[in-house]
Each structure stands twice: as structure tokens, then as C-alpha cells.
Design a protein around this motif. Structure first.
Motif, mmCIF file in Angstrom:
data_model
loop_
_atom_site.group_PDB
_atom_site.id
_atom_site.type_symbol
_atom_site.label_atom_id
_atom_site.label_comp_id
_atom_site.label_asym_id
_atom_site.label_seq_id
_atom_site.Cartn_x
_atom_site.Cartn_y
_atom_site.Cartn_z
ATOM 1 N N UNK A 282 12.747 -34.937 -8.699
ATOM 2 C CA UNK A 282 13.722 -34.659 -7.645
ATOM 3 C C UNK A 282 13.619 -35.676 -6.516
ATOM 4 N N UNK B 157 8.565 -26.338 -5.542
ATOM 5 C CA UNK B 157 9.752 -25.756 -6.156
ATOM 6 C C UNK B 157 10.900 -25.680 -5.165
ATOM 7 N N UNK B 158 10.590 -25.250 -3.944
ATOM 8 C CA UNK B 158 11.639 -25.076 -2.939
ATOM 9 C C UNK B 158 12.277 -26.416 -2.577
ATOM 10 N N UNK C 204 12.488 -29.011 -4.472
ATOM 11 C CA UNK C 204 13.332 -29.414 -5.616
ATOM 12 C C UNK C 204 14.665 -28.671 -5.578
ATOM 13 N N UNK C 205 14.624 -27.365 -5.242
ATOM 14 C CA UNK C 205 15.864 -26.586 -5.170
ATOM 15 C C UNK C 205 16.772 -27.126 -4.065
ATOM 16 N N UNK D 178 18.391 -30.351 -5.059
ATOM 17 C CA UNK D 178 19.526 -30.107 -5.946
ATOM 18 C C UNK D 178 20.739 -29.643 -5.166
#
Lengths: 323, 245, 385
Positions: C224, C271-272, C274-275, C278
Motif C-alpha cells: 500500500x 491494517x488501518x 492500508x485501508x 485504499x
């Protein structure tokens, strides 16, 4: 029942033969091995055939992106159902994988971004969401009480833990998928080789895409428990790539891909059963990739044949130039 | 007028995926000429240019430009590819693309100076594109894109221009600008080698001709080379007759 | 002892744990995105996916040699292995037996599988935590310190600062070369710049950046960080310098937003981010100049420009014809295009200001200038006439 039956056959005819060629009969006839082996073999057969179409369409990395993207669906299905039930988790995986596929197509059509950039962003965003949700339920008082150890298995796969119900699930997906492939064989063939022509003879490419995505998605979703979100794409594309080294005929390629898939699954599962601690999924992929590389080398289109042909050609050429 | 050979190709054989595209060709390009290369589809015209420029592997043969190898004289060569070979969405402006022509003289690491930008601006001006200097290249029409690439060649200040179908798909006005440019360059002593596809304009636009169909069918002065027999020999005679011109 | 303590500056005196983590994330993000711009432009985005998975095998192999999980040699070994991965993919697609995508798709799962097998059979005492491989351990960043030139700071921050510095120098020094070889590789080769050399330079740095970032933030966020900000910037900018700048801004924004959201919600930081990456990319798809929402707005604006084009077309069409004097008078233009008197005047004046149209006072008509005629030809091309 099944194992008893198989046990009988094996012990009657093949036990000595198998031992003679170096296969351990004890392992081959164990119930766990038979279940795991059946599961991976059926999965690899279908995945290999369906994946061949993806490879021929030049979309081999889409499978990778969708594999990663199905992970958050599993966590959400767990959060809703509060259980590790294989069927509901599979449905979750299908929904989130399909959503990712739709977003990928949407961005690809509506922006100047290259497909590979779109895939990379969506893959990491979806998998990231899975990680966020998993960390959320880990620290959460409600979900904390439900056992969730099995969720990690969907990242790397845990073939050794599959049960009869999982094999039944794989069969439930495999049979309709193969049936669709068989019934629409002619249509898929045209669709793969000349989409424009397919359209011109009235074949709806949207319908073909929907069918293809549907079966690809189901295969990925059932495969997650065995091989995991990270590596499932190999099951789809490596048998197809291998088969394409040996033939140019669509029907032959499909059959070879199926054989390569199931053979690799058998050998991989066997190796992982003999050497404790080796994960089944990675073992199968190493065998598959090994077959692919061997094929690239020795097949009629392969490096060896190319090299020989080129040498002959250059010889002839220099001769004709001298004349 | 004595004719100096500026590009000398001997025994050039090239293959694509092990299939021969060009067979044992000798090509001589006359200095200060406007030479057209014609041939039917798949005759290996683009391959010939790429082979001369060392952009594609050759199986046999030698190429001499001004008596030297391509690597020795690369600064004096400008190549204008078919317009579909670059990424048009690349974040760069028309002026920026023209400025790349100066990179050839700058070499590694050195940055373009004010003088280089001035040269690039002048080159754009010569192509009538000065108002589009700051446009992103994706916002240019086909003809405008072609002009930008020719301006890049001008900025490079090359002696020999190699052009791959520069007139394909461009508007009438751009076509005129390009041909004027070719004639102008000739007056300044430069040489151009152009792949061309329109037999009707061939004799007006160029003075030398190479007819190619995997092998060289004929080459030389336009008046001597553009004959019905030669065109027929290259499988280009069908539907077109010299008399019709 | 006292003497040493006087000289020692602790980063924790200035920044708390959260700020140290965020700073490390931002530095990592910038280091990734400036290379990411060239990866996106060269259509190499999915190589980051391959790299971020393959370097696990590199780390495992290097571990067998060093037998020390904390050795910096581990990172160097993994970096070299990453370059090897790129080389292997290139070699495989060069045989033309498989397409480039297939080569990527076959190599990295193989390497990743080998890594998993090696860990599970030969290095069982080294616990492979799947979560750490994929998500990294952002939380651990401030707990792993080292002292450099009298400054105590997180190890990951120090490594990433060095990588960032190297990347910045590389892009600054070879900016011109990177630009020309990504835009037009054939021209770059003819102009004397070896595209292959630049490619492997870029891939070497990408590999080492990926390894260092992998260690801090995990395999998934690495992808990402490389691709997301660069992809957003690609849609928004018209020059490479701006693209680099905008990608850095996006990267800082994504990291900061993702980090604090993760802290507040108590979820995975990697993770956050990367979200969020996106989501910002998706928003850019919707809102950029050629995006869907903008297209609706632009249709309105284009209508304005279209009217001016229409006027030029009218003048150009009738200029050389017999009825020129009639058609090109003010009254006829007004009637034929059925515009208001005022609008017609305004539009004509605007074209005169722009140098496309001139007044012919003798004949009392309007005609195109040299520039106008050029524009006329281009309009015809643009509209496919």
C-alpha cells in the motif's frame, strides 16, 4: 465407510506394490491422509481448469488480488454468525472477493491507472481491512468468548485440519463448476480466444464474465481453508501455465492442467504427511512450480527445444548466406 | 553533385521470434536526401529502422552511419517512433518532452540549463506549438503529439532524422508542417529517412526511395526507382498505377 | 557514566511512544512513495506484491547463515534476495514461455511457500507468527532502540531514515534519467541512457526499502505504501515533480489518519493505514480531473469551450467560399448560431483577445488569424472530421 472400503482395496492389491516403489502404505491408507488428499486433489483439479481461462485471458494476477481480498469476508462472516462454520465463512469470502473484483473493474474502466496499480491498492486495502477486523475481535469482550483460533488458518491454510464436511463442500463447488465448464465449453473457448468475435456472434461477454467470476470465486473461497488467502492464486494459475507449455489446444490444455493440479496435490499432500511439520499448501505449490519449471525446460515449446531449433536455424542461415 | 553515402547497411538480417523478417539487405542512404521507405504491411520497414538504430537485435550484418557505429554517433541521430509507443498518460508537459531532446547532449546527471530550455521553446515554436508548451501530453491531438516529437528531434539538433510513419493519422495542417520541416532541414544539409505509406504523395514529398519487402526490391533516386515494375515486385502494384498519378 | 549521559540525547525526551511510531511510519511512507511513483509509471506495481512476499525467504535464508534474528546482515541478505527475485521474474518472462504477469504469479508464491516450509521444518524454534509477517509490529517500534552519534532512537526509525536519504539522493541525482527512461525507453537507449542499469538501480533500492519497511510494518502495508500514494498522485498531476510531491503529501495524510484511527479504535495500525490508503486512492479515482464526478462538472464547463470552437468552425467553414462576406458578418453569425447579440459579441471578443480571430474593418467581417486556422484544423481532428 469410505476409508474402510479403500483400506480393503489397498490392502488386497496395492500394499506391496506401493511399498516397492517407495510409498508408505501406512500413510496412504490412513483416514486423515485420504480425506486431506481427496480435498486437495479435487480442489487443485477444478482450480487448475478454471484458472487456465484466467491465464489465457492474461489476468493471472487478478486471482492473487481476489484471494487476498476474500479474507475480510471471512472475519465479517464470523462476526455475524459468531461461529467458525465452514459454509458461512465461505459465503463471506465469496461476497468480499466479488466486491473487490467489482471495485477493481470499476477503477480500471474509469481511471487512467494501470490494472496492476489497481490490483496492488485493492489487495492491500482489503487484506488490511481483514487485519483491522481481526484485531478488533481479538480485543473485543463479546467475540473474545467465542473460539477464533481457526481464523488464522484462512491466511496460510491448514489442510491437515480439514474434515469430511470440508471435502463435501469442495465437492459441492467442484461438481457444478466443472458442469458449467463442460456445458459452456464452446462458449468459453470463443470467449478466451476472441472476445470481439464472441460479441459479434451474439455471445454476451458480460454473462461469460459473470459465470467465470462466479466459479473462480467459489473455488477460491473453498480453497482458502486448505491453502490460505496468500497462496490460493498459485492453485489457479500454475497448472494452467504448465499445461500451456505442452499444448495449444484448449481442450488438451484444460485436461493437462487438471492432471498437473491433482498430481501435485497428491504428491504435496503425501510429502507433508511423511515429514511432520511441513504445511500441505506450500508443499503442493512447490511441487506444482517444480513441474512448471521442468515443463518450461523440456516441453516441445520449451527452452531446450528452442535452443536446438535456434542453433539449427542459425547454421542453416549461415550456410545459405555463404552460398 | 557527388553522392555521399551517410548510412551504409550491409548484409542486414533480422528475425522476430526466430522468424526472419529481413533477409540479407544492403541499404545505402544518400547524404542530404529526403529518403522514403515503402513496402507492404509486414515488409519489415519498422524493423529495418530499429535494426539500423540498434534498438532490435540483428542476426547478421553491419551498419555504418557517417562511417562510424551507431553508438559513436548517437548524438547526431534523432528517431521519431510511431506515436503509439509511449505512455501518453505520463505526467509530463509538451515542453518537457521537447527538452528531453537536449538530454542527449547533457549526458548523465547534468541538468538542463536555461539555454536548453530556450532551444526547446524555439523547437516547439518551429512546429507551431508554442501555445501548448504547458499542456500535459495526453491533452494533445494526434497531430499535435507528432509535432511535439518532431520538436524533440529539432531540439536534439541531429544530422539524420529517422521517422516511422510520421504522417499516419495526422491532420492536413500537421502534414504540411512536417513536410515543410523536412524540406527545410534538407536545405540545412540534413538527411531524413521516413517510412511512408501514401503512394500518391510519395514523389512530391521525397527525392530518394527504398522499396522493401523483406528484401530490398529497389533503391535510388525517386525518378528512377518509382516504377510500376518495382512496385509490382514488392506486391504493391495492385490497384495503383504510376500513370494514375 | 555521567559524562556519557550528558552527551546522550534521547528521542523519548521529545516524542512520546505514539509520536515515535507515527514519525517512523511517515518516514517509511515517504521512502516508499518516492520510489513508488516510478514503479507505477513503469507498470511495475505488482512487483511490490512479489517482493514483499519473497523477501521472507530471503530473511529465512539469511537467518540460516547468521543464526541471529537481530543481525543487520539479515536485512542485507533479504535485500539482495529481493533483487534476485526481480531478476528471476525478468529472466522467466524473457524466455517468452510465460507472460510477465504469469512470471510474477508463479515466482513469489513459490518463494513464499519455500520460506514457510523451511521455517516449519528447520527452524521450528523460531516462532513464525503469521500476523507479524503480514502486519509487522508497529507497536514494538519505540521499544527497540539503538544509539547513533549520541542519539537514542528507535532502530526502525534509524534504518528508515537512512533508506529515505538514499532514495532521495537517487531520485534527485538521476531524476532526468529516470524520467526519460520511464517515459520513452527506446529514446532513452538512443540518447545513451541504459534503461537496464536504471531499472536495476530502481529495483535494488525498492528491494532494500521493502525489506526495511517489511520489518517495521509488515508485508501488506508495504504494498500500500509503495503504490497507493503514487497512484493517487498519478491521477492528479501533470508533471513528474508534482507527482512526487503530491504522493508524499498523500502518504503523510494516509499514515497520520490511519494511525490515529487505529489508536482510537484499538485495532491493527498497519491494517488501518492500508485501508485508508485504499480509500484515498478510490476517492481520487472519483474526484480527479478525469474522474466520474468531475466529468459531470466538466461537461458544463466544456460546453462553454465548445461554443468558442463552434464559432471558429463557422468562420473556418465559410472563409474561402463565395458567400464569405455574407456569412462572416456580425449579423449572420449571430443569426446562424442563434445566439444573443451580447453573447455573440462577448465570444467574438474573447477569440480576438486570444488571437484566433481578427476583424476585417473594410469588409466588415470576421476572419481567422494564422493561429485561428491552426486551431480550426485541430478542432476538426479533435471532433473526428
Amino acid at each position: 465407510m469410505l476409508s474402510v472400503y479403500l483400506n480393503k482395496i489397498f490392502s488386497l492389491n496395492f500394499a506391496n506394490l506401493l511399498n516397492a516403489i517407495g510409498l508408505d502404505f501406512e500413510i496412504l491408507s490412513s483416514y486423515t491422509f485420504i480425506v486431506v488428499c481427496l480435498g486437495t486433489m479435487i480442489l487443485a483439479t477444478v482450480a487448475g481448469m478454471v484458472g487456465t481461462i484466467t491465464v489465457l485471458k492474461g489476468q493471472s494476477l487478478i486471482g492473487d488480488a481476489i484471494g487476498h481480498s476474500s479474507y475480510p469476508g471471512i472475519i465479517i462472516a464470523f462476526m455475524i454468525g459468531m461461529s467458525l462454520d465452514s459454509v458461512s465463512l465461505m459465503i463471506g469470502a465469496i461476497i468480499s472477493g466479488t466486491l473487490a473484483f467489482i471495485i477493481i473493474q470499476f477503477i480500471d474502466k474509469n481511471s487512467k491507472l494501470n490494472l496492476d496499480a489497481v490490483l496492488a491498492v485493492i489487495l492491500s486495502a482489503f487484506f488490511g481491512l481483514g487485519m483491522v477486523l481481526k484485531s478488533f475481535i481479538q480485543g473485543h469482550p463479546i467475540y473474545g468468548k467465542v473460539p477464533q483460533g481457526g481464523l488464522s488458518n484462512y491466511i496460510f491454510g491448514q489442510a491437515a485440519f480439514i474434515r469430511t464436511i470440508d471435502v463435501q463442500l469442495i465437492l459441492a463447488v467442484a461438481i457444478p463448476s466443472l458442469l458449467i465448464l463442460f456445458l459452456f465449453y464452446k462458449e468459453f473457448k470463443i470467449f478466451v480466444f476472441d472476445e470481439v468475435y464472441a460479441k459479434s456472434i451474439g455471445l454476451s461477454s458480460t454473462l461469460m464474465y459473470v459465470l467465470l467470476v462466479l466459479i473462480t470465486m467459489s473455488v477460491i473461497a473453498t480453497g482458502l481453508k486448505l491453502v490460505g488467502a496468500i497462496l490460493i492464486s498459485s492453485f489457479l494459475i500454475v497448472p494452467g501455465i504448465t499445461a500451456l507449455q505442452w499444448s495449444n489446444r484448449f481442450s488438451h490444455v484444460l485436461i493437462i492442467a487438471a492432471i498437473v493440479g491433482s498430481f501435485s496435490a497428491f504428491v504435496g499432500t503425501y510429502i507433508s504427511s511423511v515429514y511432520a511439520g511441513m504445511s500441505t499448501g506450500p508443499c503442493i505449490i512447490v511441487v506444482m512450480s517444480g513441474l512448471a519449471f521442468i515443463s518450461m525446460f523440456i516441453s516441445p515449446k520449451g527452452l531446450l527445444a528452442n535452443w536446438l531449433r535456434r542453433r539449427k536455424y542459425l547454421n542453416d542461415l549461415s550456410k545459405s548466406l555463404i552460398d | 553533385m557527388s553522392e555521399n553515402i551517410i548510412v551504409k547497411v550491409e548484409d542486414l538480417t533480422m528475425a522476430y521470434h526466430d522468424k526472419p523478417v529481413l533477409w540479407d539487405n544492403d541499404v545505402n542512404i544518400v547524404e542530404n536526401s529526403r529518403t522514403a521507405i515503402i513496402g507492404p504491411n509486414g515488409a519489415g520497414k519498422s524493423t529495418l529502422l530499429k535494426g539500423i538504430l540498434g534498438l532490435q537485435k540483428t542476426l547478421s550484418g553491419t551498419v555504418e552511419i557517417m562511417g562510424k557505429s551507431v553508438k559513436q554517433v548517437y548524438k547526431k541521430i534523432a528517431y521519431i517512433p510511431q506515436s503509439n509507443s509511449v505512455n501518453w498518460d505520463f505526467p509530463t508537459t509538451a515542453l518537457d518532452v521537447v527538452l528531453m531532446g537536449r538530454y542527449v547532449h547533457l549526458g548523465w546527471i547534468k541538468r538542463p540549463k536555461k539555454k536548453d530550455i530556450e532551444i526547446a521553446r524555439n523547437a516547439l515554436h518551429k512546429m507551431g506549438m508554442q501555445d501548448y508548451a504547458k499542456r500535459q501530453i495526453s491533452q494533445l491531438s494526434g497531430g499535435q503529439k507528432q509535432r511535439v516529437f518532431i520538436a524533440r528531434a529539432i531540439a536534439q539538433n541531429a544530422e539524420i532524422y529517422f521517422m516511422d510513419e510520421p504522417l499516419a493519422g495526422v491532420d492536413k495542417n500537421t502534414e504540411k508542417v512536417i513536410i515543410d520541416f523536412l524540406k527545410d532541414s534538407q536545405k540545412q544539409g540534413k538527411t531524413s529517412i521516413v517510412i511512408h505509406h501514401d503512394l500518391n504523395t510519395l514523389a512530391d514529398y521525397f527525392d530518394h526511395l527504398v522499396i522493401l519487402n523483406k528484401r530490398i526490391i529497389a533503391q535510388g533516386k525517386m525518378s528512377e526507382t518509382l516504377t510500376q515494375a518495382n512496385l509490382d515486385a514488392a506486391d504493391m502494384g495492385g490497384g495503383f498505377t504510376i500513370a494514375a498519378m | 557514566m555521567i559524562y556519557q549521559n550528558l552527551l546522550l540525547t534521547k528521542i523519548s525526551d521529545f516524542l512520546n511512544y505514539n509520536q515515535q511510531m507515527l514519525l517512523t511510519l511517515i518516514v517509511t511512507g515517504i521512502a516508499c512513495s518516492i520510489l513508488g511513483c516510478f514503479l507505477v509509471l513503469n507498470k511495475l506495481s505488482m512487483l511490490t506484491d512479489a517482493l514483499s512476499h519473497s523477501i521472507l525467504l530471503g530473511i529465512v535464508l539469511a537467518y540460516f547463515v547468521t543464526k541471529d534474528l537481530n543481525s543487520p546482515l539479515l536485512l542485507i541478505g533479504a535485500g539482495i534476495f529481493g533483487v534476485f527475485t526481480v531478476y528471476a521474474i525478468g529472466l522467466l518472462s524473457k524466455t517468452r514461455l510465460v507472460k510477465n504477469d504469469d512470471a510474477v504469479g508463479i515466482i513469489f508464491p513459490l518463494f513464499f511457500s519455500l520460506a514457510v516450509i523451511l521455517i516449519s521444518t528447520f527452524a521450528r524454534n523460531v516462532h513464525l507468527d503469521t500476523d507479524i509477517v503480514l502486519m509487522g509490529q508497529v507497536i514494538m517500534i519505540p521499544l527497540n532502540n539503538m544509539t547513533v552519534f549520541g542519539v537514542e532512537l528507535p532502530k526502525a526509525l534509524f534504518y528508515m531514515l537512512i533508506i529515505l536519504l538514499i532514495n532521495l539522493i537517487f531520485v534527485a541525482v538521476f531524476f532526468k534519467e529516470l524520467k526519460v527512461s520511464s517515459f520513452d525507453p527506446e529514446f532513452a537507449t538512443l540518447a545513451g541512457f541504459s534503461s537496464g542499469l536504471l531499472f536495476y538501480g530502481l529495483m535494488t533500492l525498492t528491494s532494500f526499502t521493502a525489506v526495511a519497511a517489511f520489518d517495521a510494518v509488515g508485508a501488506i502495508l508495504v504494498i500500500a505504501l509503495f503504490v497507493g500514494p503514487a497512484a493517487s498522485a498519478y491521477m492528479l498531476t501533470k508533471s513528474l515533480k508534482k507527482m512526487l510531491l503530491v504522493s508524499i503529501i498523500f502518504s503523510m495524510l494516509n499514515s497520520t489518519l490511519g494511525f490515529y484511527l487505529a489508536i482510537v479504535l484499538n485495532v491493527s495500525i498497519s491494517g488501518m493505514i492500508a485501508v485508508i490508503t485504499g480509500m484515498t486512492t478510490f476517492m481520487t479515482v472519483l474526484l480527479n480531473r478525469q474522474g466520474i464526478i468531475t466529468a459531470i462538472y466538466l461537461r458544463h464547463k466544456n460546453r462553454k469551450e465548445f461554443r468558442l470552437d463552434l464559432l471558429i468552425m463557422h468562420l473556418g467553414n465559410h472563409e474561402d467560399q463565395e458567400d464569405a462576406e455574407f456569412e462572416l458578418g456580425f449579423a449572420t453569425i449571430k443569426d446562424h448560431l442563434s445566439w444573443e447579440r451580447e453573447t455573440t459579441e462577448r465570444r467574438l471578443n474573447r477569440l480576438i483577445d486570444q488571437g484566433f480571430v481578427q476583424r476585417n474593418h473594410e469588409k466588415k467581417i470576421f476572419c481567422l488569424t494564422e493561429k485561428g486556422r491552426l486551431r480550426y484544423d485541430m478542432i476538426k481532428v479533435d471532433y473526428g472530421m
